[in-house]
Write an enzyme that holds these catalytic residues in place. Sequence first.
Site, PDB file in Angstrom:
ATOM      1  N   HIS A 120       0.823  -1.221   0.000  1.00 12.11           N
ATOM      2  CA  HIS A 120       0.000   0.000   0.000  1.00 12.11           C
ATOM      3  C   HIS A 120       0.858   1.272   0.000  1.00 12.11           C
ATOM      4  CE1 HIS A 120      -3.578  -2.487   1.743  1.00 12.11           C
ATOM      5  NE2 HIS A 120      -3.445  -2.635   0.452  1.00 12.11           N
ATOM      6  N   CYS A 131       4.326  18.463 -10.632  1.00 17.30           N
ATOM      7  CA  CYS A 131       5.619  18.210 -11.305  1.00 17.30           C
ATOM      8  C   CYS A 131       6.219  16.857 -10.911  1.00 17.30           C
ATOM      9  CB  CYS A 131       6.607  19.336 -11.007  1.00 17.30           C
ATOM     10  SG  CYS A 131       7.243  19.305  -9.312  1.00 17.30           S
ATOM     11  N   GLY A 188      -1.065 -10.147  12.057  1.00 17.94           N
ATOM     12  CA  GLY A 188      -1.675  -8.864  12.415  1.00 17.94           C
ATOM     13  C   GLY A 188      -2.466  -8.188  11.318  1.00 17.94           C
ATOM     14  N   PRO A 215      -4.747 -12.026  17.570  1.00 18.58           N
ATOM     15  CA  PRO A 215      -5.593 -12.315  18.742  1.00 18.58           C
ATOM     16  C   PRO A 215      -7.019 -12.695  18.364  1.00 18.58           C
ATOM     17  CG  PRO A 215      -4.821 -10.019  18.782  1.00 18.58           C
ATOM     18  CD  PRO A 215      -4.300 -10.624  17.526  1.00 18.58           C
TER      19      PRO A 215
HETATM   20  N1  APR Z   1      -0.838  -8.613  17.396  1.00 19.53           N
HETATM   21  C1  APR Z   1      -1.282  -9.114  16.216  1.00 19.53           C
HETATM   22  N2  APR Z   1      -2.424  -8.751  15.644  1.00 19.53           N
HETATM   23  C2  APR Z   1      -3.177  -7.843  16.283  1.00 19.53           C
HETATM   24  C3  APR Z   1      -2.796  -7.287  17.529  1.00 19.53           C
HETATM   25  C4  APR Z   1      -1.557  -7.698  18.079  1.00 19.53           C
HETATM   26  N3  APR Z   1      -1.098  -7.216  19.247  1.00 19.53           N
HETATM   27  N4  APR Z   1      -3.768  -6.438  17.926  1.00 19.53           N
HETATM   28  C5  APR Z   1      -4.720  -6.470  16.978  1.00 19.53           C
HETATM   29  N5  APR Z   1      -4.365  -7.322  15.982  1.00 19.53           N
HETATM   30  C6  APR Z   1      -5.086  -7.657  14.742  1.00 19.53           C
HETATM   31  C7  APR Z   1      -6.576  -7.426  14.772  1.00 19.53           C
HETATM   32  O1  APR Z   1      -7.254  -8.527  15.374  1.00 19.53           O
HETATM   33  C8  APR Z   1      -6.902  -7.275  13.292  1.00 19.53           C
HETATM   34  O2  APR Z   1      -7.150  -8.544  12.713  1.00 19.53           O
HETATM   35  O3  APR Z   1      -4.605  -6.823  13.722  1.00 19.53           O
HETATM   36  C9  APR Z   1      -5.596  -6.700  12.713  1.00 19.53           C
HETATM   37  C10 APR Z   1      -5.670  -5.255  12.296  1.00 19.53           C
HETATM   38  O4  APR Z   1      -6.623  -5.143  11.267  1.00 19.53           O
HETATM   39  P1  APR Z   1      -6.813  -3.809  10.426  1.00 19.53           P
HETATM   40  O5  APR Z   1      -6.878  -2.642  11.329  1.00 19.53           O
HETATM   41  O6  APR Z   1      -7.951  -4.047   9.508  1.00 19.53           O
HETATM   42  O7  APR Z   1      -5.420  -3.664   9.620  1.00 19.53           O
HETATM   43  P2  APR Z   1      -5.005  -4.302   8.231  1.00 19.53           P
HETATM   44  O8  APR Z   1      -5.488  -5.677   8.070  1.00 19.53           O
HETATM   45  O9  APR Z   1      -3.544  -4.068   8.097  1.00 19.53           O
HETATM   46  O10 APR Z   1      -5.774  -3.360   7.215  1.00 19.53           O
HETATM   47  C11 APR Z   1      -5.592  -3.536   5.836  1.00 19.53           C
HETATM   48  O11 APR Z   1      -6.911  -1.615   5.408  1.00 19.53           O
HETATM   49  O12 APR Z   1      -7.731   0.543   5.327  1.00 19.53           O
HETATM   50  C12 APR Z   1      -6.704  -0.229   5.266  1.00 19.53           C
HETATM   51  O13 APR Z   1      -5.044   0.441   3.835  1.00 19.53           O
HETATM   52  C13 APR Z   1      -5.291   0.099   5.191  1.00 19.53           C
HETATM   53  O14 APR Z   1      -3.407  -1.379   4.870  1.00 19.53           O
HETATM   54  C14 APR Z   1      -4.644  -1.203   5.558  1.00 19.53           C
HETATM   55  C15 APR Z   1      -5.670  -2.234   5.124  1.00 19.53           C
END
Ligand code: APR
Length: 252
Positions: A120, A131, A188, A215
């Site tokens: 991303h 430019c 994550g 989690p």
């Molecule tokens: N360790 C691991 N995972 C975790 C932790 C932790 N301590 N805490 C939360 N999570 C998990 C959540 O359960 C969830 O599944 O991380 C995930 C975060 O999810 P999102 O916030 O949706 O992030 P992501 O999957 O990276 O989002 C994808 O969406 O809008 C966008 O462009 C943005 O790149 C991003 C894309």
Amino acid sequence: MDDLIDKAAKDLANSKSAIALTGAGISIESGIPPFRGRGGIWEKFDPMEYAHIDAFTKDPAKVWNALLREMKGIIDRAKPNDVHKVLVRLESLGILKTIITQNIDSLHQKAGNKDVIEFHGNFAWHRCLDCEKRCETADINLEHIPPRCECGGIYRPEVIFFGEIIPPNHLMRSRQLSSDCDIMLVVGTSAVVQPAALMPVIAKESGAKVIEINPESTPLTDGTSDYLIKGNAGEVMSRILNQLERRIKADG
Ligand code: APR
């Protein structure tokens, strides 16, 4: 959980071409909030109103004043955490070949990983809409919003807004790596944003093991993932690395 940690360490020890797909969950321990769920960025900002390319084009000052200014502050302060460090060690052991990350915080590179596909884009650089001159985010002057280049054009971050396509070279390489890997660690990510969430499906269909660390369960958990290690990525990944290093030592 202990059994699954052992299993992941064993799988990684036997792997020849492991890769990782990472998401916002791994940067939480660096102080960067995730997008979804409690305390997530999209709870505060409607992504279609603040993170869609049409929203930015229509009113860059609004997007800058709300979302981008805040993100700049948070990302400027963030430092790599244990998860990033474990992934560096896995790369230096020759086990992890590449990271495909949805994160725009550059923390994998700051930690020391060499092969990172920023699916991303990243927030470390901006580009003038007129430019095309590039400018490091650290050098962007926020006294005037939206920030402008010397030519008068507006700066945009080199991130992929909703409504934009993934750079074709990143997409093609990620698809290729996903179909060639023997393990994909999915760490994550909520795995709801396409086409990133398709990578584990490609890996699975090509015969790789998909190991999720999160989690919470995700749409991949029942069906695509071989197993989910439920927990915070910092703790789980550190424990996997410990077990793996013990195995490597024992095998001489
Ligand atoms: N360790 C691991 N995972 C975790 C932790 C932790 N301590 N805490 C939360 N999570 C998990 C959540 O359960 C969830 O599944 O991380 C995930 C975060 O999810 P999102 O916030 O949706 O992030 P992501 O999957 O990276 O989002 C994808 O969406 O809008 C966008 O462009 C943005 O790149 C991003 C894309």
